[in-house]
Design a protein around this motif. Sequence first.
Motif, PDB file in Angstrom:
ATOM      1  N   ALA A 295       0.795  -1.209   0.004  1.00 49.80           N
ATOM      2  CA  ALA A 295      -0.064  -0.074  -0.083  1.00 49.80           C
ATOM      3  C   ALA A 295       1.034   1.330  -0.058  1.00 49.80           C
ATOM      4  O   ALA A 295       0.543   2.296  -0.629  1.00 49.80           O
ATOM      5  CB  ALA A 295      -0.936  -0.010   1.017  1.00 49.80           C
ATOM      6  N   ARG A 296       1.897   1.087   0.844  1.00 49.78           N
ATOM      7  CA  ARG A 296       2.853   2.465   0.710  1.00 49.78           C
ATOM      8  C   ARG A 296       3.561   2.487  -0.486  1.00 49.78           C
ATOM      9  O   ARG A 296       3.837   3.926  -1.126  1.00 49.78           O
ATOM     10  CB  ARG A 296       3.817   2.299   1.920  1.00 49.78           C
ATOM     11  N   SER A 297       3.838   1.529  -1.119  1.00 54.45           N
ATOM     12  CA  SER A 297       4.539   1.668  -2.469  1.00 54.45           C
ATOM     13  C   SER A 297       3.764   2.108  -3.434  1.00 54.45           C
ATOM     14  O   SER A 297       3.805   2.940  -4.554  1.00 54.45           O
ATOM     15  CB  SER A 297       5.179   0.315  -3.082  1.00 54.45           C
ATOM     16  N   LEU A 298       2.123   2.025  -3.332  1.00 55.28           N
ATOM     17  CA  LEU A 298       1.306   2.187  -4.371  1.00 55.28           C
ATOM     18  C   LEU A 298       0.910   3.791  -4.260  1.00 55.28           C
ATOM     19  O   LEU A 298       0.800   4.588  -5.050  1.00 55.28           O
ATOM     20  CB  LEU A 298       0.110   1.351  -4.295  1.00 55.28           C
ATOM     21  N   LEU A 299       0.980   4.123  -2.759  1.00 60.63           N
ATOM     22  CA  LEU A 299       0.637   5.495  -2.613  1.00 60.63           C
ATOM     23  C   LEU A 299       1.763   6.325  -3.204  1.00 60.63           C
ATOM     24  O   LEU A 299       1.531   7.623  -3.771  1.00 60.63           O
ATOM     25  CB  LEU A 299       0.716   5.835  -1.067  1.00 60.63           C
ATOM     26  N   SER A 300       2.917   5.812  -3.170  1.00 59.58           N
ATOM     27  CA  SER A 300       4.121   6.744  -3.825  1.00 59.58           C
ATOM     28  C   SER A 300       3.941   6.702  -5.292  1.00 59.58           C
ATOM     29  O   SER A 300       4.358   7.892  -5.772  1.00 59.58           O
ATOM     30  CB  SER A 300       5.401   6.126  -3.374  1.00 59.58           C
ATOM     31  N   SER A 301       3.764   5.480  -5.903  1.00 62.56           N
ATOM     32  CA  SER A 301       3.602   5.714  -7.376  1.00 62.56           C
ATOM     33  C   SER A 301       2.371   6.449  -7.765  1.00 62.56           C
ATOM     34  O   SER A 301       2.527   7.052  -8.790  1.00 62.56           O
ATOM     35  CB  SER A 301       3.261   4.061  -7.575  1.00 62.56           C
ATOM     36  N   ALA A 302       1.266   6.546  -7.076  1.00 61.10           N
ATOM     37  CA  ALA A 302      -0.092   7.250  -7.434  1.00 61.10           C
ATOM     38  C   ALA A 302       0.512   8.824  -7.349  1.00 61.10           C
ATOM     39  O   ALA A 302       0.069   9.467  -8.148  1.00 61.10           O
ATOM     40  CB  ALA A 302      -0.978   6.749  -6.436  1.00 61.10           C
ATOM     41  N   ALA A 303       1.370   9.029  -6.074  1.00 62.26           N
ATOM     42  CA  ALA A 303       1.821  10.402  -5.958  1.00 62.26           C
ATOM     43  C   ALA A 303       2.406  10.987  -7.307  1.00 62.26           C
ATOM     44  O   ALA A 303       2.147  12.018  -7.840  1.00 62.26           O
ATOM     45  CB  ALA A 303       2.538  10.871  -4.625  1.00 62.26           C
ATOM     46  N   GLN A 304       3.256  10.001  -7.861  1.00 60.38           N
ATOM     47  CA  GLN A 304       4.147  10.725  -9.086  1.00 60.38           C
ATOM     48  C   GLN A 304       3.527  10.624 -10.132  1.00 60.38           C
ATOM     49  O   GLN A 304       3.835  11.404 -11.252  1.00 60.38           O
ATOM     50  CB  GLN A 304       5.190   9.288  -9.443  1.00 60.38           C
ATOM     51  N   LEU A 305       2.118  10.248 -10.200  1.00 58.55           N
ATOM     52  CA  LEU A 305       1.341  10.363 -11.282  1.00 58.55           C
ATOM     53  C   LEU A 305       0.409  11.364 -11.254  1.00 58.55           C
ATOM     54  O   LEU A 305      -0.322  11.674 -12.170  1.00 58.55           O
ATOM     55  CB  LEU A 305       0.540   8.950 -11.518  1.00 58.55           C
ATOM     56  N   GLY A 306       0.563  12.256 -10.003  1.00 58.45           N
ATOM     57  CA  GLY A 306      -0.420  13.309  -9.705  1.00 58.45           C
ATOM     58  C   GLY A 306      -1.725  12.792  -9.239  1.00 58.45           C
ATOM     59  O   GLY A 306      -2.870  13.656  -9.336  1.00 58.45           O
ATOM     60  N   TRP A 307      -2.012  11.452  -9.055  1.00 61.87           N
ATOM     61  CA  TRP A 307      -3.157  11.024  -8.530  1.00 61.87           C
ATOM     62  C   TRP A 307      -3.539  11.529  -6.932  1.00 61.87           C
ATOM     63  O   TRP A 307      -2.636  11.591  -6.372  1.00 61.87           O
ATOM     64  CB  TRP A 307      -3.289   9.765  -8.395  1.00 61.87           C
ATOM     65  N   ARG A 308      -4.692  11.667  -6.630  1.00 64.76           N
ATOM     66  CA  ARG A 308      -5.158  11.539  -5.103  1.00 64.76           C
ATOM     67  C   ARG A 308      -5.228  10.058  -4.600  1.00 64.76           C
ATOM     68  O   ARG A 308      -5.891   9.257  -5.200  1.00 64.76           O
ATOM     69  CB  ARG A 308      -6.195  12.517  -5.038  1.00 64.76           C
ATOM     70  N   ALA A 309      -4.559   9.575  -3.669  1.00 70.59           N
ATOM     71  CA  ALA A 309      -4.617   8.496  -3.151  1.00 70.59           C
ATOM     72  C   ALA A 309      -4.691   8.206  -1.587  1.00 70.59           C
ATOM     73  O   ALA A 309      -4.172   9.200  -1.073  1.00 70.59           O
ATOM     74  CB  ALA A 309      -3.493   7.454  -3.735  1.00 70.59           C
ATOM     75  N   ALA A 310      -5.472   7.282  -1.076  1.00 73.25           N
ATOM     76  CA  ALA A 310      -5.295   6.977   0.363  1.00 73.25           C
ATOM     77  C   ALA A 310      -5.479   5.443   0.610  1.00 73.25           C
ATOM     78  O   ALA A 310      -6.040   4.880  -0.029  1.00 73.25           O
ATOM     79  CB  ALA A 310      -6.472   7.866   1.195  1.00 73.25           C
ATOM     80  N   VAL A 311      -4.785   5.237   1.903  1.00 73.06           N
ATOM     81  CA  VAL A 311      -5.084   3.844   2.230  1.00 73.06           C
ATOM     82  C   VAL A 311      -6.218   3.783   3.193  1.00 73.06           C
ATOM     83  O   VAL A 311      -6.348   4.750   4.127  1.00 73.06           O
ATOM     84  CB  VAL A 311      -3.578   3.336   2.956  1.00 73.06           C
ATOM     85  N   VAL A 312      -6.887   2.852   3.057  1.00 73.14           N
ATOM     86  CA  VAL A 312      -8.042   2.568   4.167  1.00 73.14           C
ATOM     87  C   VAL A 312      -7.694   1.451   5.014  1.00 73.14           C
ATOM     88  O   VAL A 312      -7.717   0.286   4.721  1.00 73.14           O
ATOM     89  CB  VAL A 312      -9.463   2.200   3.504  1.00 73.14           C
ATOM     90  N   PRO A 313      -6.998   1.788   6.147  1.00 70.29           N
ATOM     91  CA  PRO A 313      -6.446   0.789   6.792  1.00 70.29           C
ATOM     92  C   PRO A 313      -7.450   0.147   7.908  1.00 70.29           C
ATOM     93  O   PRO A 313      -7.746   0.745   9.041  1.00 70.29           O
ATOM     94  CB  PRO A 313      -5.324   1.641   7.592  1.00 70.29           C
ATOM     95  N   TYR A 314      -7.818  -0.942   7.762  1.00 70.13           N
ATOM     96  CA  TYR A 314      -8.938  -1.427   8.690  1.00 70.13           C
ATOM     97  C   TYR A 314      -8.609  -1.756  10.068  1.00 70.13           C
ATOM     98  O   TYR A 314      -9.196  -1.435  10.954  1.00 70.13           O
ATOM     99  CB  TYR A 314      -9.480  -2.969   8.085  1.00 70.13           C
ATOM    100  N   ASP A 315      -7.211  -2.197  10.205  1.00 73.79           N
ATOM    101  CA  ASP A 315      -6.817  -2.380  11.420  1.00 73.79           C
ATOM    102  C   ASP A 315      -6.598  -1.251  12.435  1.00 73.79           C
ATOM    103  O   ASP A 315      -6.742  -1.195  13.568  1.00 73.79           O
ATOM    104  CB  ASP A 315      -5.157  -2.983  11.434  1.00 73.79           C
ATOM    105  N   ASP A 316      -6.480  -0.053  11.609  1.00 68.96           N
ATOM    106  CA  ASP A 316      -6.428   1.293  12.269  1.00 68.96           C
ATOM    107  C   ASP A 316      -7.981   1.935  12.724  1.00 68.96           C
ATOM    108  O   ASP A 316      -8.194   2.428  13.672  1.00 68.96           O
ATOM    109  CB  ASP A 316      -5.733   2.293  11.658  1.00 68.96           C
ATOM    110  N   LEU A 317      -8.841   1.456  11.551  1.00 68.93           N
ATOM    111  CA  LEU A 317     -10.201   2.202  11.714  1.00 68.93           C
ATOM    112  C   LEU A 317     -10.925   1.295  12.576  1.00 68.93           C
ATOM    113  O   LEU A 317     -12.135   2.214  13.370  1.00 68.93           O
ATOM    114  CB  LEU A 317     -10.610   2.044  10.322  1.00 68.93           C
ATOM    115  N   ILE A 318     -10.939   0.157  12.776  1.00 69.92           N
ATOM    116  CA  ILE A 318     -11.607  -0.696  13.630  1.00 69.92           C
ATOM    117  C   ILE A 318     -11.348  -0.739  15.143  1.00 69.92           C
ATOM    118  O   ILE A 318      -9.887  -1.235  15.407  1.00 69.92           O
ATOM    119  CB  ILE A 318     -11.983  -2.005  13.096  1.00 69.92           C
TER     120      ILE A 318
END
Length: 345
Positions: free
Chosen positions: A31-54
């Motif tokens: 997920a962290r790697s995908l966030l970095s790749s998305a940022a390089q493409l100018g995308w808006r991206a976020a991880v939805v971490p169930y372990d943290d949310l629940i």
Amino acid sequence: MAAKEAGSVARAPACLCVLCGLPAAGKSTLARSLLSSAAQLGWRAAVVPYDDLIPEESFRTRVVEESHTEWKSHRQAVLQCLEQFLKNPQVFVELPSSSQINSVAWEQCIQALQQPEGSKSDRAPLLFILDDNFYYPSMRYEVCQLARKYSLGFCQVYLQCGLESCISRNQSRSQPIPTEVILDMVKRLVFPNPQKNSWEMSSISLNSTDDLSESDIQRVMELISSALRNPLSLAEDNTEQKEADRLKCATSVVHQADQACRRLISEAMKTARENHVHSEHMRSLAAQLNESKATFLHDLRKQFLQEAPFTQEEEIDVECVVKKAVDIFDEKKKEILSRIINDHI
């Protein structure tokens, strides 16, 4: 008309990407790697971490079958918050104090996605990376349904990691989960099957026993890009609906069988006490019966999903299916009980 309105709210292409696999399989690292790749493409991206949310305490309420548990309601609350954001990405709705998810974690999740109305980034592709085990197809299908409702892209990445590697990685964490949880999840995990489920067509599997390579990350980004270009249609798919009905029916069958098996185990324990079985043998009996029940329910669900005749216009007699299945477990229970009592004598 309502469906069209729901699908028109997103002015920018968006995608829900599900990461699934055993605990410590490498989902959060990916997920962290995908966030970095998305940022390089100018995308808006976020991880939805169930372990943290629940909330942490709800993790202790999980049972083998979760169709009617607090655990499932927490998972649904996460998707409800995600849907609320999709309805109006520019407005942050503060969660009520009674919310079933961690409001601080949710705010951190989406704050990077909110951009000024009319800005260039406001129209950039939007990517949500859902980070959880998602071991049952029904869990993943709920995300697919949300993507379909709002005409979003949908894709899945299954991280296939060796059991020993997962256990080793977990033990090296600052807050490891019990090894028993991983061993139990291995029995229940049903990985994406595009050949069987049409809604899982946009899925890939990565071997994460070793560190993922740059080409692995590139494969995932290409999968997400394809999902963004090909959002799910609002049109109802009859085949997909039948698959969803089968999943729902399987959940009902297994839940009812679970309740019946619990009653049989209670009866067996009562019989053992009446025969004055020693406490050590009682513990062994309880362990063997519960292990047998877990295996039985897993096999029942798997067999039901494979054989349920939803390809025809016929209904399943759930009560009859449950009765036949529980009769099989009852014989196994009698076998274990008899062996324990004979050993005691």
